[in-house]
Motif scaffolding. Structure first.
Motif, PDB file in Angstrom:
ATOM      1  N   SER A   1      -2.985  -1.376  -4.983  1.00 43.03           N
ATOM      2  CA  SER A   1      -2.169  -1.836  -3.847  1.00 43.03           C
ATOM      3  C   SER A   1      -2.153  -3.357  -3.785  1.00 43.03           C
TER       4      SER A   1
ATOM      5  N   SER B   1       0.817  -1.216   0.000  1.00 45.42           N
ATOM      6  CA  SER B   1       0.000   0.000   0.000  1.00 45.42           C
ATOM      7  C   SER B   1       0.850   1.265   0.000  1.00 45.42           C
TER       8      SER B   1
ATOM      9  N   SER C   1      -5.191   1.843   2.058  1.00 39.34           N
ATOM     10  CA  SER C   1      -5.155   2.238   0.640  1.00 39.34           C
ATOM     11  C   SER C   1      -6.329   3.137   0.290  1.00 39.34           C
TER      12      SER C   1
ATOM     13  N   SER D   1      -4.656  -3.170   5.393  1.00 34.98           N
ATOM     14  CA  SER D   1      -4.000  -2.784   4.146  1.00 34.98           C
ATOM     15  C   SER D   1      -4.994  -2.115   3.185  1.00 34.98           C
TER      16      SER D   1
ATOM     17  N   THR E   1       2.543   1.787  -3.485  1.00 31.38           N
ATOM     18  CA  THR E   1       1.503   2.198  -4.447  1.00 31.38           C
ATOM     19  C   THR E   1       1.084   3.643  -4.206  1.00 31.38           C
TER      20      THR E   1
END
Lengths: 278, 256
Positions: free
Chosen positions: A175, A117, A221, A217, A120
């Motif tokens: 992600s 994450s 994101s 996660s 990204t």
């Protein structure tokens, strides 16, 4: 009498100097707080508008493609290289303890919990944040946003809501993709050293991943995607001073997005650790 | 008013009374009064930075006045918000100085955009017809699939005007329609503005510092100086005034 005059004069000078200092401080602080307040109003307006018709679904999908396509190649490359390099760097330390079989688990935890994450978000802040800032900034200084407004089209709804929604939806998908590509890179390295099968690598890797890891996660994101979109739009939408302002909007969008991504990363990791330990 | 003899209607479409607007310490408009009649073209003249563009931005609600009253088609603009303001804006066309074409869209999409967003009941065929009609009106039917960046300055201005005409406005506001154009293209734009007035029966405010444009397109001209209208009337009447400021504006800008 002279002493009285002198004393009064000194008091007046002191008052004047305090006043000046106050002015110097307020000159720096006032714009900061007014900027924070305007940003707050911008965010509130997004939440007011996002649930109100009309919904520009087609434009949201267009923007999702824009965000995805703009960053896909770089995310693929970075994710893959991160997976390989992280595995290569971790191997010697684990081998000292005879624990190289833990590599898949270690890499999975690192990629799912943090790297996927974060990497990204940083790539999207650079690619997407700057592009949104520059695009909307250029639309602002060339009066295209005003042209929408005088045509009875809500530019906030059409330009900002669609872009922020697109980044909020797309960054989590990117992600997950980045994590997967990273694991592929890691698998390639592990396979060449230990001849581990694809299935065994992933079974071993996912053994240690919990629901909380995946949830955190994805949640992170979503927050990162929203942050990148809203900052890019805010900076672009409020750009001034011609082409110079457009450049500044793009630059500030990247710097601020990255700063907030790091702050959010720390806060969310801390909260998720509390939940994990609870 | 001599020029008003040329227009059939004396119904007021825009009424501005005692309008003030400042930006910080800069006092741009200081007591502006103006009335625009139905079917009339009025050119607002003045040097750069005298607040001409600010005036039309207040008329469309892009800027709010500090004090004073601006009524457009009988409605006080400063009191309108949201949908009410949007409904009024659909009756006003605004041609920007920079044309303000959406550079990510081609000409067809630029023209379709206001219709698609505002007239949801229109079918594809009706939108197509409307686009072809306005493109023909501005004489650029062959540019349908080109991008704005492929067009010349004059063509961009024409498309900008076409984009406002597609919503069939009752009032047209032109912000410096001939700025940055060569004399021949300027003349073509002037003719187009006059044609629009005739064909679509619009009332217009033309912001300009180009005296030829004012002379060709406007029934009346209004001379903006120091935040106020110094003189309003037919072109000849205004420039026969002995006021030095008006004469110097005429002498520096215009050769008959």
């Amino acid at each position: 009498m002279d002493f009285f005059i002198l004393n009064t004069f000194n008091k007046l000078r002191l008052a004047d100097s305090i006043q000046r200092k106050k002015y110097v401080i307020s000159k720096g602080i006032d714009p900061f707080f007014s900027n924070v307040f305007r940003a707050y109003k911008f965010v509130v307006l997004y939440f007011k508008e996002v649930f109100k018709a009309p919904f520009h679904f087609r434009e949201v999908i267009n923007q999702c493609f824009e965000v995805g396509l703009r960053s896909l190649s770089l995310i693929t490359l970075t994710g893959f290289v991160t997976g390989i390099v992280f595995t290569k760097q971790s191997r010697p330390s684990l081998e000292v303890f005879g624990a190289s079989s833990w590599l898949p688990s270690l890499i999975s935890i690192a990629l799912v919990r943090a790297l996927g994450s974060l990497v990204t978000a940083l790539i999207c802040a650079g690619k997407v944040g700057s592009s949104i800032g520059a695009e909307l900034g250029s639309m602002r200084v060339t009066e295209q946003i005003d042209a929408m407004e005088v045509s009875a089209i809500n530019p906030f709804k059409y330009l900002v809501v669609t872009r922020v929604t697109a980044t909020t939806l797309t960054v989590p998908i990117l992600s997950l993709y980045c994590g997967f590509v990273g694991l592929l890179g890691s698998y390639l390295n592990v396979h060449t050293h230990e001849d581990t099968s694809f299935v065994a690598f992933f079974e071993n890797g996912f053994e240690t991943i919990t629901f909380l890891d995946v949830f955190t996660s994805v949640f992170k994101s979503i927050v990162f995607g929203f942050t990148i979109g809203i900052i890019g739009c805010y900076k672009g939408f409020n750009a001034t001073q011609g082409t110079r302002g457009v450049g500044r909007a793009a630059n500030e969008a990247v710097v601020l997005s990255m700063f907030f991504v790091f702050v959010e990363e720390i806060v969310i990791v801390q909260v998720s650790n509390w939940i994990r330990n609870y | 008013m001599e020029a008003l003899k040329n227009i059939s209607n004396t119904e007021i479409v825009i009424s501005i009374k005692d309008l003030y607007k400042s930006f910080g310490e800069l006092h741009v408009l200081r007591g502006v009064d103006l009335e625009i009649f139905k079917g009339e073209n009025v050119a607002v003249l003045g040097k750069s930075g005298t607040g001409k563009s600010v005036l039309i931005k207040i008329i469309t609600g892009l800027l709010r006045p500090d004090t004073g009253e601006v009524k457009v088609l009988g409605q006080e603009v400063a009191h309108l918000k949201g949908k009410e303001l949007d409904v009024l804006r659909l009756r006003i066309g605004f041609s920007f100085q920079s044309s303000a074409l959406y550079d990510s869209m081609n000409i067809r999409q630029n023209l379709e955009f206001p219709l698609v967003m505002n007239k949801k009941d229109l079918g594809k065929a009706e939108i197509k017809t409307a686009v072809e009609e306005v493109l023909e009106a501005v004489g650029l039917s062959d540019k349908l699939n080109q991008m704005p960046s492929d067009l010349s300055g004059g063509q961009r201005k024409r498309i900008g005007i076409a984009r406002t005409l597609i919503l069939k406005p009752e009032i047209m506001l032109y912000d410096e329609p001939t700025s940055g154009l060569d004399p021949i293209t300027s003349m073509e734009i002037n003719e187009l503005i006059a044609e629009v007035q005739q064909k679509y029966n619009t009332s217009s405010i033309i912001i300009t510092h180009d005296l030829t444009c004012a002379k060709v397109t406007a029934n009346r001209v209004a001379m903006l100086l120091d935040g106020k209208f110094l003189k309003v009337g037919p072109f000849k009447e205004v420039f026969s005034d002995s006021d030095k400021r008006i004469q110097s504006f005429y002498n520096y800008n215009f050769t008959e």
